[in-house]
Design a protein around this motif. Structure first.
Motif, PDB file in Angstrom:
ATOM      1  N   ARG A  45       0.855  -1.179   0.000  1.00 49.36           N
ATOM      2  CA  ARG A  45       0.000   0.000   0.000  1.00 49.36           C
ATOM      3  C   ARG A  45       0.898   1.239   0.000  1.00 49.36           C
ATOM      4  NH1 ARG A  45      -3.087  -3.197  -1.426  1.00 49.36           N
ATOM      5  NH2 ARG A  45      -5.120  -3.768  -0.549  1.00 49.36           N
ATOM      6  N   GLY A  46       0.738   2.078  -1.012  1.00 49.68           N
ATOM      7  CA  GLY A  46       1.599   3.239  -1.160  1.00 49.68           C
ATOM      8  C   GLY A  46       0.863   4.547  -0.956  1.00 49.68           C
ATOM      9  N   ASP A  79       6.133  12.213 -11.658  1.00 51.41           N
ATOM     10  CA  ASP A  79       4.873  12.438 -12.383  1.00 51.41           C
ATOM     11  C   ASP A  79       3.700  11.651 -11.811  1.00 51.41           C
ATOM     12  OD1 ASP A  79       6.031  14.285 -14.101  1.00 51.41           O
ATOM     13  OD2 ASP A  79       6.619  12.743 -15.546  1.00 51.41           O
ATOM     14  N   GLY A  80       3.839  11.113 -10.597  1.00 53.59           N
ATOM     15  CA  GLY A  80       2.704  10.527  -9.890  1.00 53.59           C
ATOM     16  C   GLY A  80       2.068   9.338 -10.565  1.00 53.59           C
ATOM     17  N   ASP A  81       2.888   8.457 -11.178  1.00 56.65           N
ATOM     18  CA  ASP A  81       2.296   7.322 -11.887  1.00 56.65           C
ATOM     19  C   ASP A  81       2.686   5.964 -11.316  1.00 56.65           C
ATOM     20  OD1 ASP A  81       4.927   7.432 -12.638  1.00 56.65           O
ATOM     21  OD2 ASP A  81       4.553   7.603 -14.788  1.00 56.65           O
ATOM     22  N   GLN A  82       3.327   5.931 -10.138  1.00 55.69           N
ATOM     23  CA  GLN A  82       3.627   4.653  -9.501  1.00 55.69           C
ATOM     24  C   GLN A  82       2.337   4.010  -8.983  1.00 55.69           C
ATOM     25  OE1 GLN A  82       6.264   2.453  -8.840  1.00 55.69           O
ATOM     26  NE2 GLN A  82       4.599   1.271  -7.932  1.00 55.69           N
ATOM     27  N   ASP A  83       2.170   2.717  -9.233  1.00 59.34           N
ATOM     28  CA  ASP A  83       1.022   1.961  -8.744  1.00 59.34           C
ATOM     29  C   ASP A  83       1.048   1.931  -7.216  1.00 59.34           C
ATOM     30  OD1 ASP A  83      -0.981   0.166  -8.165  1.00 59.34           O
ATOM     31  OD2 ASP A  83      -0.023  -1.553  -9.145  1.00 59.34           O
ATOM     32  N   LEU A  84       0.004   2.444  -6.577  1.00 59.28           N
ATOM     33  CA  LEU A  84      -0.046   2.513  -5.121  1.00 59.28           C
ATOM     34  C   LEU A  84      -0.464   1.198  -4.481  1.00 59.28           C
ATOM     35  CD1 LEU A  84      -1.628   6.057  -4.627  1.00 59.28           C
ATOM     36  CD2 LEU A  84       0.791   5.411  -4.606  1.00 59.28           C
ATOM     37  N   PHE A  85      -0.773   0.186  -5.279  1.00 59.74           N
ATOM     38  CA  PHE A  85      -1.173  -1.117  -4.747  1.00 59.74           C
ATOM     39  C   PHE A  85      -0.134  -2.194  -5.051  1.00 59.74           C
ATOM     40  CE2 PHE A  85      -5.029   1.306  -4.974  1.00 59.74           C
ATOM     41  CZ  PHE A  85      -5.731   0.933  -3.846  1.00 59.74           C
ATOM     42  N   SER A  86       1.094  -1.787  -5.340  1.00 61.16           N
ATOM     43  CA  SER A  86       2.154  -2.739  -5.665  1.00 61.16           C
ATOM     44  C   SER A  86       2.953  -3.107  -4.416  1.00 61.16           C
ATOM     45  CB  SER A  86       3.093  -2.139  -6.711  1.00 61.16           C
ATOM     46  OG  SER A  86       4.217  -2.972  -6.910  1.00 61.16           O
ATOM     47  N   ASP A  87       3.317  -4.408  -4.290  1.00 64.12           N
ATOM     48  CA  ASP A  87       4.193  -4.817  -3.194  1.00 64.12           C
ATOM     49  C   ASP A  87       5.660  -4.803  -3.617  1.00 64.12           C
ATOM     50  OD1 ASP A  87       4.463  -7.029  -4.798  1.00 64.12           O
ATOM     51  OD2 ASP A  87       3.467  -8.415  -3.433  1.00 64.12           O
ATOM     52  N   ALA A  88       5.934  -4.391  -4.859  1.00 64.76           N
ATOM     53  CA  ALA A  88       7.307  -4.280  -5.349  1.00 64.76           C
ATOM     54  C   ALA A  88       7.399  -3.091  -6.303  1.00 64.76           C
ATOM     55  CB  ALA A  88       7.738  -5.559  -6.047  1.00 64.76           C
ATOM     56  N   THR A 174       7.558  16.053 -12.466  1.00 60.25           N
ATOM     57  CA  THR A 174       7.041  16.498 -11.174  1.00 60.25           C
ATOM     58  C   THR A 174       7.328  15.413 -10.147  1.00 60.25           C
ATOM     59  OG1 THR A 174       5.280  17.759 -12.253  1.00 60.25           O
ATOM     60  CG2 THR A 174       5.008  17.268  -9.912  1.00 60.25           C
ATOM     61  N   TYR A 175       8.113  15.757  -9.131  1.00 61.17           N
ATOM     62  CA  TYR A 175       8.576  14.791  -8.139  1.00 61.17           C
ATOM     63  C   TYR A 175       7.722  14.884  -6.875  1.00 61.17           C
ATOM     64  CZ  TYR A 175      12.746  13.576 -10.816  1.00 61.17           C
ATOM     65  OH  TYR A 175      13.598  13.096 -11.782  1.00 61.17           O
ATOM     66  N   HIS A 176       7.014  13.790  -6.580  1.00 57.91           N
ATOM     67  CA  HIS A 176       6.223  13.686  -5.356  1.00 57.91           C
ATOM     68  C   HIS A 176       6.966  12.795  -4.366  1.00 57.91           C
ATOM     69  CE1 HIS A 176       2.270  15.315  -6.814  1.00 57.91           C
ATOM     70  NE2 HIS A 176       2.838  15.041  -7.974  1.00 57.91           N
ATOM     71  N   LEU A 177       7.013  13.203  -3.100  1.00 58.98           N
ATOM     72  CA  LEU A 177       7.523  12.307  -2.071  1.00 58.98           C
ATOM     73  C   LEU A 177       6.650  11.056  -2.059  1.00 58.98           C
ATOM     74  CD1 LEU A 177       9.655  12.062   0.187  1.00 58.98           C
ATOM     75  CD2 LEU A 177       7.947  12.994   1.755  1.00 58.98           C
ATOM     76  N   PHE A 178       7.278   9.881  -1.886  1.00 65.00           N
ATOM     77  CA  PHE A 178       6.568   8.617  -2.064  1.00 65.00           C
ATOM     78  C   PHE A 178       7.029   7.600  -1.029  1.00 65.00           C
ATOM     79  CE2 PHE A 178       7.043   4.304  -3.819  1.00 65.00           C
ATOM     80  CZ  PHE A 178       5.718   3.985  -4.074  1.00 65.00           C
ATOM     81  N   CYS A 179       6.110   6.768  -0.574  1.00 66.27           N
ATOM     82  CA  CYS A 179       6.496   5.584   0.192  1.00 66.27           C
ATOM     83  C   CYS A 179       5.532   4.461  -0.133  1.00 66.27           C
ATOM     84  CB  CYS A 179       6.534   5.848   1.696  1.00 66.27           C
ATOM     85  SG  CYS A 179       4.929   5.882   2.518  1.00 66.27           S
ATOM     86  N   ALA A 180       6.026   3.237  -0.047  1.00 63.47           N
ATOM     87  CA  ALA A 180       5.196   2.046  -0.199  1.00 63.47           C
ATOM     88  C   ALA A 180       5.448   1.149   1.000  1.00 63.47           C
ATOM     89  CB  ALA A 180       5.521   1.312  -1.489  1.00 63.47           C
TER      90      ALA A 180
END
Length: 209
Positions: A45-46, A79-88, A174-180
């Motif tokens: 969950r990201g 650019d905010g396109d990472q899948d937020l439901f990925s475990d990898a 566009t760089y967004h801070l991110f965590c998964a």
């Protein structure tokens, strides 16, 4: 659990996790992202930040509250396109994983900071420091002891002078801070916090985000 009391010695942070762009549970004014999973199936969950940056030099601190080292990812989603439901997750730039083989180690963890798998150690309570120079396309990773103000930049790098970056030639965007956060019944909980107060001194020319 890692616990650090926020104080007045530092600079107030402005970046927050986005409640509209999250698959995790947010709390504490959208500063803390958490996820729990009691199933044997590994689930991710990201979350990413409300605002993004397209230029400038930015300093960020994040820290883990619940922690299995190989189950947390952090950095910047371009650019905010990472899948937020990925475990990898792979579509981001930053410390690849908290690389260790000891679940819930209570004293020292390691963070894989570059593609070659070079680790830095985090003592219990340390924050991960990120220095992002979008004008030069560079990213530095460091560790911050909560009782000190000086960041230990990986490889004795110096973001102020532009030397020793772990990531270079970053693409425009566009760089967004991110965590998964990933969890299963071997490691039930994961959490990542943006401190209310950034305790470290930003490198020269960098601004606390």
């Amino acid at each position: 659990m890692w616990i650090i009391e926020d104080g007045l010695d530092g600079t107030a942070t402005g970046v927050r996790w986005d409640p509209l762009e999250t698959a995790a549970t947010l709390s504490d004014g959208d500063r803390v992202a958490s996820y729990s999973n009691f199933s044997p199936v590994l689930v991710g969950r990201g979350t990413r930040s409300v605002t993004g940056k397209t230029g400038g030099k930015w300093y960020v601190e994040i820290r883990s509250l619940y922690f299995r080292p190989d189950r947390v990812f952090c950095g910047f989603d371009i650019d905010g396109d990472q899948d937020l439901f990925s475990d990898a997750p792979t579509d981001f730039v930053g410390p690849a994983t908290m690389a260790s083989t000891t679940p819930f180690a209570s004293t020292v963890e390691a963070v894989t900071v570059d593609a070659s798998g070079t680790p830095i150690e985090l003592a219990c309570g340390d924050a991960i420091a990120l220095a992002l120079d979008l004008d030069a396309g560079k990213l530095w990773i460091g560790a911050l002891n909560p009782w000190e103000r000086e960041v230990s930049w990986h490889g004795a790098a110096d973001p102020a002078s532009g030397s020793g970056a772990q990531f270079t030639a970053l693409p425009a965007g566009t760089y967004h801070l991110f965590c998964a956060l990933t969890a299963n019944d071997e490691a039930l909980h994961a959490s990542m916090e943006i401190p209310e107060i950034a305790r470290g001194r930003p490198p020269g020319g960098f601004t606390v985000w």
